[in-house]
Design an enzyme around this catalytic site. Sequence first.
Site, mmCIF file in Angstrom:
data_model
loop_
_atom_site.group_PDB
_atom_site.id
_atom_site.type_symbol
_atom_site.label_atom_id
_atom_site.label_comp_id
_atom_site.label_asym_id
_atom_site.label_seq_id
_atom_site.Cartn_x
_atom_site.Cartn_y
_atom_site.Cartn_z
ATOM 1 N N SER A 124 -8.228 -7.778 -0.207
ATOM 2 C CA SER A 124 -9.058 -6.840 0.838
ATOM 3 C C SER A 124 -10.836 -8.091 0.793
ATOM 4 O O SER A 124 -10.152 -8.927 0.688
ATOM 5 C CB SER A 124 -9.442 -6.235 -0.422
ATOM 6 O OG SER A 124 -10.680 -5.780 0.415
ATOM 7 N N TYR A 148 -13.011 -1.717 -7.488
ATOM 8 C CA TYR A 148 -11.912 -2.119 -7.285
ATOM 9 C C TYR A 148 -12.137 -2.839 -6.722
ATOM 10 O O TYR A 148 -10.574 -3.144 -6.641
ATOM 11 C CB TYR A 148 -11.886 -1.452 -6.044
ATOM 12 C CG TYR A 148 -11.233 -1.361 -4.683
ATOM 13 C CD1 TYR A 148 -10.622 -1.293 -4.688
ATOM 14 C CD2 TYR A 148 -12.207 -1.736 -3.539
ATOM 15 C CE1 TYR A 148 -9.137 -1.101 -3.560
ATOM 16 C CE2 TYR A 148 -11.552 -2.501 -2.354
ATOM 17 C CZ TYR A 148 -10.126 -1.747 -2.494
ATOM 18 O OH TYR A 148 -9.342 -1.705 -1.420
ATOM 19 N N LYS A 152 -7.899 -5.832 -6.760
ATOM 20 C CA LYS A 152 -8.104 -6.668 -6.103
ATOM 21 C C LYS A 152 -7.325 -8.355 -6.618
ATOM 22 O O LYS A 152 -6.997 -9.006 -6.318
ATOM 23 C CB LYS A 152 -8.725 -6.668 -5.261
ATOM 24 C CG LYS A 152 -8.116 -5.213 -4.248
ATOM 25 C CD LYS A 152 -7.098 -5.112 -3.555
ATOM 26 C CE LYS A 152 -6.635 -4.037 -3.268
ATOM 27 N NZ LYS A 152 -5.147 -3.676 -2.972
HETATM 28 P P1 NAD Z 1 -3.546 5.288 1.373
HETATM 29 O O1 NAD Z 1 -4.671 5.520 0.090
HETATM 30 O O2 NAD Z 1 -4.014 5.855 2.644
HETATM 31 O O3 NAD Z 1 -2.712 4.306 1.036
HETATM 32 C C1 NAD Z 1 -2.329 4.323 -0.839
HETATM 33 C C2 NAD Z 1 -1.248 5.026 -0.832
HETATM 34 O O4 NAD Z 1 -0.948 4.421 -1.865
HETATM 35 C C3 NAD Z 1 -1.695 6.813 -0.807
HETATM 36 O O5 NAD Z 1 0.054 6.692 0.563
HETATM 37 C C4 NAD Z 1 -0.996 6.767 -2.407
HETATM 38 O O6 NAD Z 1 -0.655 7.950 -2.426
HETATM 39 C C5 NAD Z 1 -0.887 5.918 -3.062
HETATM 40 N N1 NAD Z 1 -0.253 5.517 -4.643
HETATM 41 C C6 NAD Z 1 -2.438 5.325 -4.537
HETATM 42 N N2 NAD Z 1 -1.598 4.882 -6.381
HETATM 43 C C7 NAD Z 1 0.144 4.712 -6.071
HETATM 44 C C8 NAD Z 1 1.030 4.993 -7.656
HETATM 45 N N3 NAD Z 1 0.865 4.591 -8.442
HETATM 46 N N4 NAD Z 1 2.085 5.098 -7.177
HETATM 47 C C9 NAD Z 1 2.516 5.265 -5.736
HETATM 48 N N5 NAD Z 1 1.843 5.557 -4.734
HETATM 49 C C10 NAD Z 1 0.282 5.236 -4.756
HETATM 50 O O7 NAD Z 1 -4.875 3.923 1.116
HETATM 51 P P2 NAD Z 1 -4.918 2.853 3.051
HETATM 52 O O8 NAD Z 1 -6.066 2.221 3.058
HETATM 53 O O9 NAD Z 1 -3.599 2.749 3.117
HETATM 54 O O10 NAD Z 1 -5.190 1.384 2.150
HETATM 55 C C11 NAD Z 1 -3.753 0.424 1.981
HETATM 56 C C12 NAD Z 1 -3.990 -0.778 0.804
HETATM 57 O O11 NAD Z 1 -4.996 -1.833 1.709
HETATM 58 C C13 NAD Z 1 -4.523 -0.288 -1.002
HETATM 59 O O12 NAD Z 1 -4.242 -1.425 -1.769
HETATM 60 C C14 NAD Z 1 -5.748 -0.891 -0.756
HETATM 61 O O13 NAD Z 1 -6.677 -1.335 -1.298
HETATM 62 C C15 NAD Z 1 -5.937 -1.449 0.857
HETATM 63 N N6 NAD Z 1 -6.659 -2.292 1.764
HETATM 64 C C16 NAD Z 1 -7.180 -1.301 1.898
HETATM 65 C C17 NAD Z 1 -8.603 -1.271 3.053
HETATM 66 C C18 NAD Z 1 -9.339 -0.153 3.819
HETATM 67 O O14 NAD Z 1 -10.585 0.135 4.379
HETATM 68 N N7 NAD Z 1 -8.418 1.065 4.009
HETATM 69 C C19 NAD Z 1 -9.200 -2.473 3.148
HETATM 70 C C20 NAD Z 1 -8.667 -3.170 2.284
HETATM 71 C C21 NAD Z 1 -7.301 -3.162 1.416
#
Ligand code: NAD
Length: 336
Positions: A124, A148, A152
């Site tokens: 991120s 958080y 990362k």
């Molecule tokens: P999201 O919460 O929609 O998706 C993450 C998924 O991981 C969820 O479906 C959740 O059920 C699953 N999960 C969490 N812990 C788990 C575990 N222990 N075992 C199995 N599944 C698990 O989030 P997103 O927005 O799709 O983000 C995806 C990734 O991108 C994340 O790592 C997030 O930190 C990163 N990210 C997101 C953003 C944003 O703004 N959305 C920005 C930068 C980075």
Amino acid sequence: MKILVTGGAGYIGSHTCVELLNANYDAVVLDNLSNSSEKSLIRVKNITGKSLEFYKADLLNKKQIMTVFSDHKIDAVIHFAGLKAVGESVSMPLKYFHNNIIGTLNLLDVMNDFNVKNIVFSSSATVYGDPASLPITENFPLCATNPYGRTKLMIEEILQDIYRSDRNWNIALLRYFNPVGAHKSGEIGEDPFGIPNNLAPYISQVAVGLLPRVSIFGNNYDTPDGTGVRDYIHVVDLALGHLKTLPKLFTNPGLVVYNLGTGFGYSVLEMIKGFEAASGKTIPYKIVDKRPGDIAACWADPSKAETDLGWKADKTLSDMCKDAWNWQKKNPKGYR
Ligand code: NAD
Ligand code: UDP
């Protein structure tokens, strides 16, 4: 080629599954559904007309991960799974360290055991902290300002150490800026549990009448209109960034790092105007105190990804708002 998508039922994961299937990859999803619904994967199948394998499994349970690797010959892993709410991470740091770090260590252990050494990791822009200048290039200094972000950064460091110890690994650290929008079908999109923390889903829920008004966190930042500026990127562009990363990973590049952003910054007020234009609704807002820890402005220099991967985000702010609104009005309560 078979790709394991951890967190594939989530917001970015489900959009990436659509693009993987459209590009004729086989996809296997591992998700514990802690922040998502299996319905997203049914919709992925409807959009693409293709199937994928789903395991309701937890990265904290190594045996469950091993089952997936025993059942399938995986070529690469796209690792989205993790908890992502900044505020919650401040109040529950152990939950975040436990889930994100231990979950990733378990995954890496099993990958190592099965000799699967290709991974794309969801990092991120938060790893840049409050940048000294803009736009942000990949070699800017790194610093985390909350638990958080620290997960990362720690995972990036763990992956760097693994690569130093074993050059057979190919690792892509993708630093996302602010993903927004939804698939153009309106079948899949962002579906936060409870009151959204992020701006775009908050505005959408105001537009659809679920929330009364947007609270703008400060209007005296050193930005053109005083409100915070971010590099919002359409989630489909972001998903396509992963599709461009996979062939690169298969050329054995070692460890590579890319910013996935548009290179443009928009303010909170510009986002609200964009949603008003897309929805035809007036979006009420009020100015409130700054959110602790927020930075004034942040946008990417995405040119390295363009040069190395041939990837460039091409969707506009208007596309992002239109597609987010299309998803929201078709699914006012998300997948529920
Ligand atoms: P999201 O919460 O929609 O998706 C993450 C998924 O991981 C969820 O479906 C959740 O059920 C699953 N999960 C969490 N812990 C788990 C575990 N222990 N075992 C199995 N599944 C698990 O989030 P997103 O927005 O799709 O983000 C995806 C990734 O991108 C994340 O790592 C997030 O930190 C990163 N990210 C997101 C953003 C944003 O703004 N959305 C920005 C930068 C980075
Ligand atoms: N923001 C806001 N009201 C909200 C949510 C966010 O004014 O209800 C602002 C926030 O201060 C920042 C921008 O919108 O300037 C994007 O915030 P978000 O939480 O979506 O992303 P991040 O801060 O993690 O980049």
